[in-house]
Structure formats: structure tokens, C-alpha cells
Design an enzyme around this catalytic site. Structure first.
Site, short mmCIF file in Angstrom:
data_model
loop_
_atom_site.label_atom_id
_atom_site.label_comp_id
_atom_site.label_asym_id
_atom_site.label_seq_id
_atom_site.Cartn_x
_atom_site.Cartn_y
_atom_site.Cartn_z
N ASN A 10 30.99 -23.73 30.20
CA ASN A 10 30.21 -23.19 29.08
C ASN A 10 28.92 -22.63 29.69
O ASN A 10 28.05 -23.38 30.06
CB ASN A 10 29.92 -24.31 28.07
CG ASN A 10 28.98 -23.85 26.97
OD1 ASN A 10 28.69 -22.66 26.83
ND2 ASN A 10 28.50 -24.81 26.18
N TRP A 11 28.87 -21.32 29.75
CA TRP A 11 27.71 -20.70 30.42
C TRP A 11 26.46 -20.71 29.54
O TRP A 11 25.39 -20.36 29.99
CB TRP A 11 28.05 -19.24 30.81
CG TRP A 11 29.08 -19.12 31.89
CD1 TRP A 11 29.75 -20.14 32.53
CD2 TRP A 11 29.57 -17.90 32.47
NE1 TRP A 11 30.62 -19.63 33.46
CE2 TRP A 11 30.53 -18.25 33.44
CE3 TRP A 11 29.30 -16.55 32.26
CZ2 TRP A 11 31.22 -17.31 34.20
CZ3 TRP A 11 29.99 -15.60 33.01
CH2 TRP A 11 30.93 -15.98 33.97
N LYS A 12 26.63 -21.08 28.26
CA LYS A 12 25.51 -21.09 27.31
C LYS A 12 24.81 -19.71 27.35
O LYS A 12 25.48 -18.70 27.55
CB LYS A 12 24.57 -22.26 27.61
CG LYS A 12 25.35 -23.58 27.68
CD LYS A 12 24.52 -24.82 27.69
CE LYS A 12 25.44 -26.04 27.74
NZ LYS A 12 24.72 -27.32 27.69
N HIS A 96 29.51 -26.85 19.22
CA HIS A 96 28.73 -27.44 20.32
C HIS A 96 27.48 -28.10 19.76
O HIS A 96 26.90 -27.62 18.77
CB HIS A 96 28.36 -26.36 21.33
CG HIS A 96 27.79 -26.93 22.59
ND1 HIS A 96 26.48 -27.31 22.70
CD2 HIS A 96 28.39 -27.24 23.77
CE1 HIS A 96 26.29 -27.83 23.91
NE2 HIS A 96 27.43 -27.79 24.57
N GLU A 98 24.52 -28.05 20.65
CA GLU A 98 23.35 -27.17 20.56
C GLU A 98 23.40 -26.32 19.30
O GLU A 98 22.37 -26.00 18.71
CB GLU A 98 23.24 -26.31 21.84
CG GLU A 98 22.77 -27.16 23.02
CD GLU A 98 23.32 -26.73 24.37
OE1 GLU A 98 23.80 -25.59 24.52
OE2 GLU A 98 23.28 -27.58 25.29
N GLU A 168 31.25 -34.70 23.96
CA GLU A 168 30.01 -34.50 24.71
C GLU A 168 28.93 -35.40 24.12
O GLU A 168 28.33 -35.05 23.09
CB GLU A 168 29.56 -33.04 24.62
CG GLU A 168 30.57 -32.07 25.20
CD GLU A 168 29.91 -30.75 25.62
OE1 GLU A 168 30.15 -30.34 26.76
OE2 GLU A 168 29.16 -30.16 24.83
N GLY A 174 22.88 -31.89 30.06
CA GLY A 174 21.76 -31.28 30.77
C GLY A 174 20.70 -32.28 31.22
O GLY A 174 19.61 -31.90 31.64
N SER A 214 26.71 -33.42 31.93
CA SER A 214 26.37 -33.66 33.34
C SER A 214 27.59 -33.96 34.20
O SER A 214 27.51 -34.77 35.13
CB SER A 214 25.32 -34.78 33.45
OG SER A 214 24.13 -34.41 32.78
N GLY A 236 25.74 -26.78 33.41
CA GLY A 236 25.02 -26.41 34.63
C GLY A 236 25.89 -26.14 35.85
O GLY A 236 25.72 -25.13 36.54
P1 13P Z 1 25.78 -29.89 31.31
O1 13P Z 1 27.03 -29.92 32.14
O2 13P Z 1 24.75 -28.94 31.80
O3 13P Z 1 25.27 -31.28 31.04
O4 13P Z 1 26.22 -29.31 29.86
C1 13P Z 1 27.30 -29.85 29.22
C2 13P Z 1 27.63 -29.01 28.06
O5 13P Z 1 26.91 -28.96 27.08
C3 13P Z 1 28.85 -28.21 28.12
O6 13P Z 1 29.17 -27.66 26.88
#
Ligand code: 13P
Length: 254
Positions: A10-12, A96, A98, A168, A174, A214, A236
Site C-alpha cells: 500500500n503505497w498510500k 483502511h 487512515e 491491521e 507506521g 510495520s 513503508g
Molecule cells: P506500515 O507497514 O508502514 O506500518 O503500514 C501498514 C499499512 O497501513 C498498510 O496498509
């Protein structure tokens, strides 16, 4: 039951079209040997077409990070299933944390988005997970139960065959704080049991449940080795070809 591992990046809100193309070009040879897992990258909307083009002829699949439920109309800033489908993608991340946290996503809107994705033959990766205070307050299972019952409302067993879930824990996203493999497995087993109760064991046992939060090359093997963890949703560590490839390969190490 054997479930095919799925590792999705997931590149966000990262990577322009040019950067996304370069990342996929670099990733292609690194994961060309991966045949027993689905490798997926999910760029931002405006980067999708360049990435689909770059991924052509490779084993890398592409997904989006959101979808709207309406076919068209006055929904400024949103993207429909048909628009996504036209780009040539196969997957879409839905719900997600977020989006739940910053953009008002609810279980009800998650449910509508899932239905729109399924109708367009896109594979939803449906995200669920608890906040830190919910984990600490002993509410994890209640939160997940509500997210599953609400998000997956009215779906059939056949629908569930086309869906992946991503657990998640919000406190692990993150932050560098990963759930221990044991803790993640305990929660995945709870999710599996809930799916079995909702859709019957035959369906529930077939649903892939990814872990996210993470995950990196160092912990991927231990996490994916757990009986109910069927892959990862990576933030990440998916932003560089070498770290994502290392993670994919470690996840698949017996
Ligand atoms: P990280 O791997 O940066 O913790 O993010 C996880 C995430 O939200 C994937 O959708």
C-alpha cells in the site's frame, strides 16, 4: 486448507507516476521467481496507469486504495469502479484505518464499496483493526466483530471467495511496533472463527487474512508462518524495490 499467500504494497500518498514506474521496473526482476504468492502494488490513483503499463507481462498485480460505490454522479474527488476497472487493475483496498480515521469511513460505507468492487470484478482487500485504547481496554474482539458484521453485511459465501481481509492493528501502523506473531495469530484466529460463524466453515477457512502494521523483511517470515496469517499489507517497506522484494521472499521462506 491451503490458501495462496498474498503480499500487497500500500503505497498510500507516495510516488508520482514516474516514481511508481521506476519502482515497478526495479521490482519486476526481483520478484520474477515468485510463483506461489500473489504480489500486488497499490499506488495512488494518478500513478495507477503508469504502474499497470510497467507491470505488463510480469507477475506483479495492481490495486487501488479506494473506490466509490456509485456508478457516477456528483461525488467530487471520488473514483468509480468502472473508472478503476478501465485502468486494468485487479484489486482495491477498502476501509483502511487512515480512511476511517481521516475521511469518515464507516462500516456502512465499507460495505457499499465492497459491493461496488465485487460488481466490477475487482478483488477487495478489506481492512479491519483496533485502536491502541481498544486493545488496551480489552475491546479488540468486540471491535473486530462489529467491523466484520457491518463491513461484510449481506455478502454471500460466493462473494467471500473473492475477498481478502487485512487485519491491521492501528497502533502498529507506521509505528515500528509490530504485533508479535503470537498476538497477531490469536487475533487472526478470532477473525477466522467469526468468518466461520458468519459464512460457514467451508467459506471461512478459504478467506485469506493478511497482516499489516510495520511488517518488514525481518519479521515477515515469522508472521506469515502462523496458521491463520496468509500474507501482508505493507506500507513503508513497500516503497523500495529491494525492501519489498526481500520481504516477499522472506515471507515465503518455510
Ligand atoms: P506500515 O507497514 O508502514 O506500518 O503500514 C501498514 C499499512 O497501513 C498498510 O496498509
Amino acid at each position: 486448507m491451503s490458501r495462496k499467500v498474498i503480499i500487497a504494497g500500500n503505497w498510500k500518498m507516495n510516488k508520482t507516476a514516474a516514481e511508481g514506474k521506476a519502482l515497478v521496473e526495479a521490482l519486476k526482476p526481483l520478484v520474477a521467481d515468485v510463483t506461489d504468492a500473489d504480489v500486488v502494488v497499490c499506488p495512488p490513483f494518478t500513478t495507477i496507469s503508469a504502474v499497470v503499463e510497467a507491470a505488463k507481462g510480469s507477475n506483479i498485480k495492481v490495486g487501488a486504495q479506494n473506490i466509490h460505490w456509485a456508478e457516477s454522479g456528483a461525488f467530487t474527488g471520488e473514483i468509480s469502479a468502472a473508472m478503476l476497472k478501465e485502468t486494468g487493475i485487479d484489486y482495491v483496498i477498502i476501509g483502511h484505518s487512515e480512511r476511517r480515521q481521516y475521511f469518515g469511513e464507516t462500516d456502512e460505507t465499507v460495505n457499499k464499496r465492497i459491493k461496488a468492487a465485487l460488481a466490477a470484478d475487482l478483488i477487495p482487500i478489506v481492512c479491519i483493526g483496533e485502536l491502541l485504547e481498544e486493545r488496551e481496554g480489552g475491546k479488540t474482539e468486540a471491535v473486530l466483530d462489529t467491523q466484520l458484521k457491518g463491513g461484510l453485511a449481506d455478502l454471500t459465501g460466493d462473494d467471500m471467495k473473492k475477498i481478502a481481509l487485512a487485519y491491521e492493528p492501528v497502533w502498529a501502523i507506521g509505528t515500528g511496533k509490530t504485533a508479535t506473531p503470537e498476538m497477531a495469530e490469536e487475533t487472526h484466529a478470532f477473525i477466522r472463527k467469526t468468518l466461520n460463524d458468519m459464512f460457514g466453515k467451508e467459506i471461512g477457512e478459504g478467506v485469506r487474512i493478511q497482516y499489516g502494521g510495520s511488517m518488514k523483511s525481518e519479521n515477515a517470515q515469522q508472521l506469515v508462518a502462523q496458521p491463520n496469517i496468509d500474507g501482508g499489507l505493507i506500507g513503508g517497506a513497500a516503497l523500495k524495490a529491494d525492501s519489498f522484494s526481500a520481504l516477499v521472499h522472506n515471507a515465503l521462506t518455510e
